[in-house]
Design a protein around this motif. Sequence first.
Motif, short mmCIF file in Angstrom:
data_model
loop_
_atom_site.label_atom_id
_atom_site.label_comp_id
_atom_site.label_asym_id
_atom_site.label_seq_id
_atom_site.Cartn_x
_atom_site.Cartn_y
_atom_site.Cartn_z
N THR A 9 0.71 -1.23 -0.08
CA THR A 9 0.00 -0.21 0.11
C THR A 9 0.82 1.34 0.02
OG1 THR A 9 -1.79 -1.15 1.25
CG2 THR A 9 -1.80 1.31 1.07
N GLU A 59 -13.70 6.89 -2.56
CA GLU A 59 -13.15 5.72 -2.91
C GLU A 59 -13.50 5.25 -4.63
OE1 GLU A 59 -13.69 2.60 0.30
OE2 GLU A 59 -14.90 4.23 1.06
N PRO A 111 -12.09 2.41 5.08
CA PRO A 111 -11.35 3.78 5.04
C PRO A 111 -12.13 4.89 5.59
CG PRO A 111 -11.50 2.27 2.83
CD PRO A 111 -12.21 1.51 4.06
N ASP A 128 -2.07 4.28 -3.65
CA ASP A 128 -3.29 3.58 -3.16
C ASP A 128 -4.14 4.80 -2.54
OD1 ASP A 128 -2.98 0.55 -3.69
OD2 ASP A 128 -0.99 1.13 -2.95
N TRP A 129 -3.45 5.50 -1.70
CA TRP A 129 -4.31 6.64 -1.10
C TRP A 129 -3.47 8.05 -1.37
CZ3 TRP A 129 -8.81 6.12 0.55
CH2 TRP A 129 -9.49 4.85 0.51
N LEU A 151 -13.68 11.92 1.55
CA LEU A 151 -13.13 10.84 1.20
C LEU A 151 -13.76 10.32 -0.03
CD1 LEU A 151 -11.78 8.03 1.71
CD2 LEU A 151 -13.96 7.35 3.03
N SER A 178 -3.26 11.49 -0.11
CA SER A 178 -3.80 12.48 0.97
C SER A 178 -3.28 13.85 0.90
CB SER A 178 -3.27 11.75 2.45
OG SER A 178 -3.79 12.42 3.70
N LEU A 193 -8.19 11.17 -0.35
CA LEU A 193 -8.58 12.12 1.01
C LEU A 193 -8.14 13.48 0.96
CD1 LEU A 193 -9.63 11.37 3.86
CD2 LEU A 193 -7.44 10.69 4.74
N VAL A 247 0.90 5.43 0.29
CA VAL A 247 -0.01 6.48 0.59
C VAL A 247 1.26 7.71 0.14
CG1 VAL A 247 -0.80 7.78 2.64
CG2 VAL A 247 -0.72 5.25 2.46
#
Length: 310
Positions: free
Chosen positions: A160, A232, A271, A185-186, A230, A188, A220, A162
């Motif tokens: 993952t 997804e 999440p 993956d994320w 958020l 932020s 995010l 970030v």
Amino acid sequence: MTARLVHTGNVVVDVVMYLPGLPEPGGDVLATESRITAGGGLNVMVAAARQGLPSGYAGMHGTGPFGELARRQLAEAGIEIVQPRLADRDTGFSVVMVDPGGERTFATSPGAEARLGPADLARIELRPGDLVYVSGYSLAYPVNGPALARWLPTLDAGITVVVDPGPLVTQIPQPVLAPALARADWWSCNEREAGLLTGLGDPAAAAAALATRTGRAGVLVRTGPDGAVLVEGDRPPVIVPAFPVTVVDTNGAGDAHVGAFAAALARGLDPADAVRRANAAAALAVTRRGPATAPTADEVDILLATAPVD
């Protein structure tokens, strides 16, 4: 094996000054309080560790007083140091000016942490379940950015990633930004950064636009006292509200948020629940002075259990 947060960003030294107001051009102002402490990436790792996620610093560090301070505070926080020190330069530093409202303004002088190259990234041994954190500061640096752009696409799909683009988001070259977006993956970031990336002033619209560019789990967007947005995949944006608090110092709030979010993901939280936990961690962090003010897991649990439910 226990999952870790592997931080490829930058631990620097923060020279923090609390001011009655920012000086005018050419002027000066006397600080009411000041401190010198390790910061930058340390704040994210401390936040994750206090939520139960072990962390390793895979960025670079230097030889000199700032490098010694950074390593000492990393060791005190129980954070593994992955890379050897650079012999020819010290760790960099940031001057952090905090006004009476808790807002902070930075000026950064890069050092050893801006010298993360391909050979250094090859030294990182990732394990199944690890989360890799990538900082926008690294992406903007002439050495780190291109090296990360080549390294990120090689990571196993089960790792993952970030990414937090940070305040230097507009200085990240497109050939570096594109692979970071593709492998994240994320993603932020705060609402200012989301607006700069998308040209959209509404955080929900900006988050949705960013979600079409990441290609992985979601986006995010932190909105300060309003909480976070958020998104997804291709789902509609979800507003996750904040926890009302009296703000003392916003320095490190975003770091506390993303560190707590990563730790919650590693625990297997949904999440939306992970964002709510991150909102609580950031709310507690801004009630305290200093950079590494992230709360413990027990403190977050108490706030979540006692806060009113919308």
